[in-house]
Design an enzyme around this catalytic site. Structure first.
Site, PDB file in Angstrom:
ATOM      1  N   HIS A 149      -9.560   1.743   0.411  1.00 26.93           N
ATOM      2  CA  HIS A 149      -8.309   1.524   0.494  1.00 26.93           C
ATOM      3  C   HIS A 149      -8.129   1.239  -1.433  1.00 26.93           C
ATOM      4  O   HIS A 149      -8.094   0.313  -1.539  1.00 26.93           O
ATOM      5  CB  HIS A 149      -7.687   0.802   1.181  1.00 26.93           C
TER       6      HIS A 149
ATOM      7  N   HIS B 271      -2.840   7.818   6.088  1.00 34.16           N
ATOM      8  CA  HIS B 271      -2.362   6.913   5.689  1.00 34.16           C
ATOM      9  C   HIS B 271      -4.474   6.336   6.599  1.00 34.16           C
ATOM     10  O   HIS B 271      -5.443   5.892   4.939  1.00 34.16           O
ATOM     11  CB  HIS B 271      -1.667   5.490   5.954  1.00 34.16           C
TER      12      HIS B 271
ATOM     13  N   GLU C 256      -0.858   5.209  14.015  1.00 37.19           N
ATOM     14  CA  GLU C 256      -0.464   6.597  13.313  1.00 37.19           C
ATOM     15  C   GLU C 256      -1.092   7.938  14.086  1.00 37.19           C
ATOM     16  O   GLU C 256      -0.028   8.688  13.872  1.00 37.19           O
ATOM     17  CB  GLU C 256      -1.581   6.436  12.123  1.00 37.19           C
TER      18      GLU C 256
ATOM     19  N   PHE D 244       1.648  -3.815   3.572  1.00 35.13           N
ATOM     20  CA  PHE D 244       1.722  -4.901   4.447  1.00 35.13           C
ATOM     21  C   PHE D 244       3.796  -5.134   3.917  1.00 35.13           C
ATOM     22  O   PHE D 244       4.014  -4.927   2.755  1.00 35.13           O
ATOM     23  CB  PHE D 244       1.442  -5.828   3.886  1.00 35.13           C
TER      24      PHE D 244
ATOM     25  N   CYS E 163       0.567  -1.550  -0.239  1.00 36.01           N
ATOM     26  CA  CYS E 163      -0.403   0.289  -0.207  1.00 36.01           C
ATOM     27  C   CYS E 163       1.329   1.262  -0.042  1.00 36.01           C
ATOM     28  O   CYS E 163       0.027   2.686   0.105  1.00 36.01           O
ATOM     29  CB  CYS E 163      -1.006  -0.228   0.876  1.00 36.01           C
TER      30      CYS E 163
ATOM     31  N   LYS F 134      -9.200   7.720   2.799  1.00 38.84           N
ATOM     32  CA  LYS F 134      -9.848   6.131   3.091  1.00 38.84           C
ATOM     33  C   LYS F 134     -11.414   5.809   3.224  1.00 38.84           C
ATOM     34  O   LYS F 134     -12.050   5.129   2.481  1.00 38.84           O
ATOM     35  CB  LYS F 134      -9.031   5.934   3.284  1.00 38.84           C
TER      36      LYS F 134
END
Length: 417
Positions: free
Chosen positions: A342, A305, A316, A403, A165, A337
């Site tokens: 996403h 994110h 975060e 990831f 991502c 998002k």
């Protein structure tokens, strides 16, 4: 050696909120949810039956039948977004040095639809290997970069990027480094993703990473909300044209902003979970600030994110407090998002675009569906809940985490002569 400065001179988007970057921005500004029932395949038996699809996209309007045989959906989306960005940049393709134009374009997964279709066809057969000769070149994650280069005869550095991502933020970072070092004048950067198929939905469902809130699918993407239950998957493509600043000025290009800082780090913790204290997220933001040679209190807006996963949003938020200290309470923070879902490898480019347009418009896009604040997140943080906010924006930071513990951040600054 004096490093070159970098301008952003073109934008292109295919998103769940609209099929151009102005339509994408309009959706963000108005807090529109791109989530709806899945139409790309029959999802009736799947735990998740909704996603953020690109709507009203007919590839036959952009490609002939011969081209379509060679293009997975992710490459189709990429080429359309690139075409918009090149036109938006007003680059005269007849007057540039094509040896000095590069392409770094990525995808977190690549041609997943092609893989799914070919393997399903094989499984239904008698075991004989009847595969399309286009299987491999359609599914590999670098092929969109190849198609872009061939279509426009761009002969500079050309490769794909895969960092889950964080992919398309990493494409921006790599292109920035090449331009700084004088290796190219222009780069086409960004990412594309088309994961809404049986394999993508089934795989993420098996990981328990995605929301399964089918009863409230329109509002299921809920970053920082205590009721969040995972991300809503999306598809689309985002493209930024990066250009050496003096090259852009000589040709009279419009300049959206300067790219002044880039940062990368690794969590070195877990394959899919973020570090619970946000150590990798703190490090990547600090690295970007150091690269830009600015203080934390010069940042006005952080596009986070913010995927709406239970662990990710908390880590975060902790990282922002760690890096920004008291200034964290003066920031605008938002998770776009919540509207787009996403987009995996395409997320970074589209979210960088949101940050750039926030500078241009003086508007912070909201975090929608934020009605029940998670008590583990500091309630004094301005997460721009549910409605866009007006603000004079000079410097923005955009985060993407992938990831594998891949973290990438970029910083843009309002351009003045």
């Amino acid at each position: 050696m004096e490093l070159k400065r970098i301008a952003v001179t073109g934008l292109g988007a295919l998103s769940p909120l609209g099929n151009s970057y102005p339509d994408y921005w309009k959706g963000l500004e108005n807090g529109v949810s791109g989530s709806d029932w899945i139409t790309l395949f029959d999802a009736e038996k799947f735990k998740t039956k909704f996603a953020c699809e690109v709507k009203d996209f007919d590839p036959k309007e952009h490609f002939d039948r011969k081209e379509l045989r060679k293009l997975d959906r992710y490459s189709q989306l990429a080429l359309v977004a690139v075409d918009e960005a090149i036109k938006d940049s007003s680059i005269n393709l007849d007057k540039i040095d094509h040896n000095r134009v590069g392409v770094i374009f990525g995808s977190g997964i690549g041609g997943l639809t092609t893989i799914a279709e070919e393997i399903s066809g094989f499984a239904r057969g008698d075991g004989s290997p009847r595969f399309s000769p286009f299987l491999i070149p359609k599914m590999i994650a670098d092929i969109a970069a190849g198609h872009i280069s061939i279509r426009y005869n761009f002969r500079g550095p050309n490769f794909g990027m895969v960092s889950a991502c964080a992919t398309s933020t990493n494409t921006i970072i790599d292109a920035a480094i090449y331009i700084r070092l004088g290796k190219a004048d222009i780069f086409v950067t960004g990412g594309s993703e088309a994961p809404i198929n049986e394999v993508g939905i089934g795989g993420f469902n098996a990981m328990m990473a995605m929301s399964t809130n089918n009863d409230e699918y329109k509002t299921a993407s809920r970053p920082f909300d205590i009721t969040r239950d995972g991300f809503v998957i999306g598809e689309g493509a985002g493209t930024l044209i990066l250009e050496e600043l003096e090259h852009a000025r000589r040709r009279g290009a419009k300049i959206y902003a300067e790219l002044i800082g880039v940062g990368m780090s690794a969590d070195a913790y877990h394959l899919t979970a973020p570090h619970p204290d946000g150590l990798g997220a703190s490090l990547v933001m600090q690295n970007a600030l150091d690269d830009a040679e600015i203080a934390p209190d010069e940042i006005d807006y952080v596009n986070v994110h913010g995927t709406a996963t239970p662990l990710g949003d908390i880590s975060e938020a902790k990282a922002i407090l760690d890096v920004f200290g008291e200034h964290a309470y003066k920031l605008n923070i938002s998770a776009t998002k919540s509207m787009t879902g996403h987009l995996l490898g395409a997320a970074g480019a589209l979210e960088s675009m949101a940050a750039l347009l926030a500078i241009q418009k003086g508007i912070i896009p909201p975090t929608i569906n934020l009605n029940n604040f998670d008590p583990e997140i500091d309630p004094e943080l301005n997460l721009t809940p549910n409605k866009a906010q007006n603000r004079d924006v000079n410097v923005v930071l955009s985060n993407t985490f992938g990831f594998g513990g891949h973290n990438a951040s970029v910083i843009f600054k309002k351009y003045t002569d």
